[in-house]
Design a protein around this motif. Structure first.
Motif, PDB file in Angstrom:
ATOM      1  N   ASN A 157       0.822  -1.219   0.000  1.00 33.77           N
ATOM      2  CA  ASN A 157       0.000   0.000   0.000  1.00 33.77           C
ATOM      3  C   ASN A 157       0.855   1.266   0.000  1.00 33.77           C
ATOM      4  O   ASN A 157       0.611   2.213   0.768  1.00 33.77           O
ATOM      5  CB  ASN A 157      -0.951   0.012   1.212  1.00 33.77           C
ATOM      6  CG  ASN A 157      -1.932  -1.143   1.185  1.00 33.77           C
ATOM      7  OD1 ASN A 157      -2.505  -1.453   0.143  1.00 33.77           O
ATOM      8  ND2 ASN A 157      -2.126  -1.783   2.327  1.00 33.77           N
ATOM      9  N   LEU A 158       1.864   1.273  -0.844  1.00 30.74           N
ATOM     10  CA  LEU A 158       2.771   2.405  -0.941  1.00 30.74           C
ATOM     11  C   LEU A 158       2.601   3.106  -2.287  1.00 30.74           C
ATOM     12  O   LEU A 158       2.096   2.526  -3.251  1.00 30.74           O
ATOM     13  CB  LEU A 158       4.224   1.929  -0.788  1.00 30.74           C
ATOM     14  CG  LEU A 158       4.575   1.274   0.550  1.00 30.74           C
ATOM     15  CD1 LEU A 158       5.985   0.712   0.495  1.00 30.74           C
ATOM     16  CD2 LEU A 158       4.442   2.255   1.698  1.00 30.74           C
ATOM     17  N   LYS A 159       3.042   4.358  -2.317  1.00 29.40           N
ATOM     18  CA  LYS A 159       2.997   5.135  -3.552  1.00 29.40           C
ATOM     19  C   LYS A 159       4.392   5.631  -3.883  1.00 29.40           C
ATOM     20  O   LYS A 159       5.267   5.695  -3.013  1.00 29.40           O
ATOM     21  CB  LYS A 159       2.033   6.318  -3.406  1.00 29.40           C
ATOM     22  CG  LYS A 159       0.573   5.909  -3.222  1.00 29.40           C
ATOM     23  CD  LYS A 159      -0.335   7.122  -3.154  1.00 29.40           C
ATOM     24  CE  LYS A 159      -1.790   6.711  -2.990  1.00 29.40           C
ATOM     25  NZ  LYS A 159      -2.680   7.896  -2.899  1.00 29.40           N
ATOM     26  N   VAL A 160       4.596   5.979  -5.115  1.00 36.10           N
ATOM     27  CA  VAL A 160       5.895   6.472  -5.560  1.00 36.10           C
ATOM     28  C   VAL A 160       5.681   7.554  -6.604  1.00 36.10           C
ATOM     29  O   VAL A 160       4.616   7.615  -7.250  1.00 36.10           O
ATOM     30  CB  VAL A 160       6.739   5.307  -6.155  1.00 36.10           C
ATOM     31  CG1 VAL A 160       6.191   4.872  -7.503  1.00 36.10           C
ATOM     32  CG2 VAL A 160       8.211   5.681  -6.258  1.00 36.10           C
ATOM     33  N   ASP A 161       6.652   8.419  -6.751  1.00 35.03           N
ATOM     34  CA  ASP A 161       6.617   9.454  -7.780  1.00 35.03           C
ATOM     35  C   ASP A 161       6.980   8.814  -9.111  1.00 35.03           C
ATOM     36  O   ASP A 161       8.154   8.697  -9.465  1.00 35.03           O
ATOM     37  CB  ASP A 161       7.605  10.571  -7.421  1.00 35.03           C
ATOM     38  CG  ASP A 161       7.708  11.625  -8.523  1.00 35.03           C
ATOM     39  OD1 ASP A 161       6.865  11.626  -9.445  1.00 35.03           O
ATOM     40  OD2 ASP A 161       8.644  12.449  -8.460  1.00 35.03           O
ATOM     41  N   TRP A 162       5.970   8.391  -9.853  1.00 28.67           N
ATOM     42  CA  TRP A 162       6.237   7.660 -11.092  1.00 28.67           C
ATOM     43  C   TRP A 162       6.900   8.532 -12.154  1.00 28.67           C
ATOM     44  O   TRP A 162       7.660   8.032 -12.978  1.00 28.67           O
ATOM     45  CB  TRP A 162       4.946   7.044 -11.638  1.00 28.67           C
ATOM     46  CG  TRP A 162       4.585   5.769 -10.946  1.00 28.67           C
ATOM     47  CD1 TRP A 162       3.555   5.553 -10.084  1.00 28.67           C
ATOM     48  CD2 TRP A 162       5.298   4.519 -11.026  1.00 28.67           C
ATOM     49  NE1 TRP A 162       3.568   4.256  -9.618  1.00 28.67           N
ATOM     50  CE2 TRP A 162       4.624   3.601 -10.180  1.00 28.67           C
ATOM     51  CE3 TRP A 162       6.438   4.096 -11.708  1.00 28.67           C
ATOM     52  CZ2 TRP A 162       5.054   2.288 -10.025  1.00 28.67           C
ATOM     53  CZ3 TRP A 162       6.868   2.793 -11.547  1.00 28.67           C
ATOM     54  CH2 TRP A 162       6.185   1.899 -10.718  1.00 28.67           C
ATOM     55  N   ASP A 163       6.625   9.836 -12.126  1.00 27.44           N
ATOM     56  CA  ASP A 163       7.304  10.717 -13.078  1.00 27.44           C
ATOM     57  C   ASP A 163       8.815  10.681 -12.838  1.00 27.44           C
ATOM     58  O   ASP A 163       9.612  10.609 -13.782  1.00 27.44           O
ATOM     59  CB  ASP A 163       6.785  12.154 -12.943  1.00 27.44           C
ATOM     60  CG  ASP A 163       5.369  12.307 -13.466  1.00 27.44           C
ATOM     61  OD1 ASP A 163       4.946  11.467 -14.285  1.00 27.44           O
ATOM     62  OD2 ASP A 163       4.687  13.271 -13.052  1.00 27.44           O
ATOM     63  N   GLY A 164       9.191  10.703 -11.559  1.00 24.44           N
ATOM     64  CA  GLY A 164      10.606  10.631 -11.226  1.00 24.44           C
ATOM     65  C   GLY A 164      11.211   9.290 -11.586  1.00 24.44           C
ATOM     66  O   GLY A 164      12.338   9.211 -12.076  1.00 24.44           O
ATOM     67  N   VAL A 165      10.468   8.211 -11.347  1.00 21.15           N
ATOM     68  CA  VAL A 165      10.950   6.864 -11.671  1.00 21.15           C
ATOM     69  C   VAL A 165      11.177   6.725 -13.168  1.00 21.15           C
ATOM     70  O   VAL A 165      12.195   6.195 -13.621  1.00 21.15           O
ATOM     71  CB  VAL A 165       9.948   5.802 -11.172  1.00 21.15           C
ATOM     72  CG1 VAL A 165      10.288   4.429 -11.750  1.00 21.15           C
ATOM     73  CG2 VAL A 165       9.941   5.749  -9.648  1.00 21.15           C
ATOM     74  N   SER A 218       2.441 -16.615   3.897  1.00 16.25           N
ATOM     75  CA  SER A 218       2.378 -16.562   5.368  1.00 16.25           C
ATOM     76  C   SER A 218       1.277 -15.673   5.878  1.00 16.25           C
ATOM     77  O   SER A 218       0.911 -15.730   7.048  1.00 16.25           O
ATOM     78  CB  SER A 218       3.712 -16.080   5.923  1.00 16.25           C
ATOM     79  OG  SER A 218       3.962 -14.736   5.541  1.00 16.25           O
ATOM     80  N   GLY A 219       0.783 -14.804   4.987  1.00 14.45           N
ATOM     81  CA  GLY A 219      -0.246 -13.875   5.425  1.00 14.45           C
ATOM     82  C   GLY A 219       0.292 -12.733   6.260  1.00 14.45           C
ATOM     83  O   GLY A 219      -0.450 -12.091   7.007  1.00 14.45           O
ATOM     84  N   ASP A 220       1.593 -12.481   6.169  1.00 13.24           N
ATOM     85  CA  ASP A 220       2.171 -11.377   6.943  1.00 13.24           C
ATOM     86  C   ASP A 220       1.553 -10.053   6.496  1.00 13.24           C
ATOM     87  O   ASP A 220       1.242  -9.851   5.320  1.00 13.24           O
ATOM     88  CB  ASP A 220       3.684 -11.296   6.700  1.00 13.24           C
ATOM     89  CG  ASP A 220       4.423 -12.422   7.392  1.00 13.24           C
ATOM     90  OD1 ASP A 220       3.808 -13.074   8.255  1.00 13.24           O
ATOM     91  OD2 ASP A 220       5.610 -12.647   7.075  1.00 13.24           O
ATOM     92  N   PRO A 221       1.369  -9.133   7.436  1.00 15.94           N
ATOM     93  CA  PRO A 221       0.825  -7.825   7.070  1.00 15.94           C
ATOM     94  C   PRO A 221       1.829  -7.040   6.248  1.00 15.94           C
ATOM     95  O   PRO A 221       3.027  -7.276   6.325  1.00 15.94           O
ATOM     96  CB  PRO A 221       0.579  -7.138   8.424  1.00 15.94           C
ATOM     97  CG  PRO A 221       1.555  -7.807   9.355  1.00 15.94           C
ATOM     98  CD  PRO A 221       1.666  -9.227   8.872  1.00 15.94           C
ATOM     99  N   PRO A 222       1.366  -6.083   5.446  1.00 16.15           N
ATOM    100  CA  PRO A 222       2.282  -5.276   4.647  1.00 16.15           C
ATOM    101  C   PRO A 222       3.122  -4.373   5.535  1.00 16.15           C
ATOM    102  O   PRO A 222       2.820  -4.158   6.711  1.00 16.15           O
ATOM    103  CB  PRO A 222       1.330  -4.449   3.753  1.00 16.15           C
ATOM    104  CG  PRO A 222       0.049  -4.378   4.527  1.00 16.15           C
ATOM    105  CD  PRO A 222      -0.043  -5.718   5.244  1.00 16.15           C
ATOM    106  N   LEU A 223       4.197  -3.848   4.933  1.00 15.60           N
ATOM    107  CA  LEU A 223       5.042  -2.913   5.672  1.00 15.60           C
ATOM    108  C   LEU A 223       4.235  -1.681   6.053  1.00 15.60           C
ATOM    109  O   LEU A 223       3.352  -1.252   5.325  1.00 15.60           O
ATOM    110  CB  LEU A 223       6.226  -2.469   4.794  1.00 15.60           C
ATOM    111  CG  LEU A 223       7.214  -3.572   4.411  1.00 15.60           C
ATOM    112  CD1 LEU A 223       8.203  -3.007   3.405  1.00 15.60           C
ATOM    113  CD2 LEU A 223       7.937  -4.118   5.619  1.00 15.60           C
TER     114      LEU A 223
END
Length: 224
Positions: A157-165, A218-223
């Motif tokens: 559930n993270l976001k990134v600056d795709w223009d920069g990428v 494992s069903g671990d929660p997201p970061l």
């Protein structure tokens, strides 16, 4: 980030450098690492780096699985030297700084010194390619890297600056993602020691895919 000093090869760097052992810290050539310095011994290290005029610090990971006879953590054998390119005083005794990576090094010998911080003799010659910007970046599988990045962002559930990428050159993209990756010391060390940019990207993809597969099973929660 452009820097005022011009490092064309090992001869432009000192053979003995101060070391800042920091678990999970990964600095790569031309990458930027922010640091918050508050321990007296490392405040002294920063002062000495400016007093000596070179403004260089060696970033290296302690090896938590091994210790010296006196209990001091041993160090991994490969680190990266960086130049202090930004420095600010916090007003409460801390330094807020940014290191820009110059070249990786192999640890040759830890010296017996009177300074409160550790110093080592190092060898840059195994990493001559580090002095050439964007070396080998055309061999990076950018599409595979962006695919696994997309999967990682969705899973956590993270976001990134795709223009920069999308506008980042392959070297900057691979190294920035490697440095920001949330993995442990062994994985960070593998990324550091990768022989070339293509291999570093492949390691990053493989480690991320394994992490995603583990979370799915494992069903671990997201970061957070």
């Amino acid at each position: 980030m452009p820097i005022n000093a011009d490092y064309r090869g090992p001869a432009d760097l000192p053979e003995v450098i101060a070391l800042f052992p920091l678990p999970g810290a990964l600095l790569l050539p031309r990458g930027q690492m922010p640091l918050n310095i508050f321990e007296p011994r490392y405040l002294a290290m920063i002062d000495d780096a400016f007093r000596d005029g070179h403004r260089l610090i060696g970033m290296i990971q302690p090896d938590a699985t091994h210790s010296e006879k006196d209990g001091t953590p041993k160090l991994f054998q490969v680190g990266c030297v960086g130049r202090i390119t930004q420095l600010a005083e916090s007003g409460d005794g801390r330094y807020i700084l940014e290191l820009t990576g110059v070249s990786r090094f192999k640890l040759v010998e830890e010296l017996s010194v009177k300074t409160p911080y550790r110093q080592c003799r190092v060898d840059y010659f195994p990493y001559l390619d580090d002095f050439t910007a964007r070396k080998g970046e055309d061999e990076v599988d950018r599409e595979a890297l962006l695919t696994v990045l997309t999967d990682f962002l969705k899973a956590n559930n993270l976001k990134v600056d795709w223009d920069g990428v999308e506008t980042a050159p392959n070297e900057a993209l691979v190294n920035a993602l490697a440095m920001m990756s949330p993995y442990g010391a062994p994985e960070k060390q593998a990324l550091l020691e990768a022989p070339d940019l293509k291999t570093r990207a492949e390691i990053l993809i493989a480690v991320t895919e394994m992490d995603l597969a583990k979370k799915r099973t494992s069903g671990d929660p997201p970061l957070q």
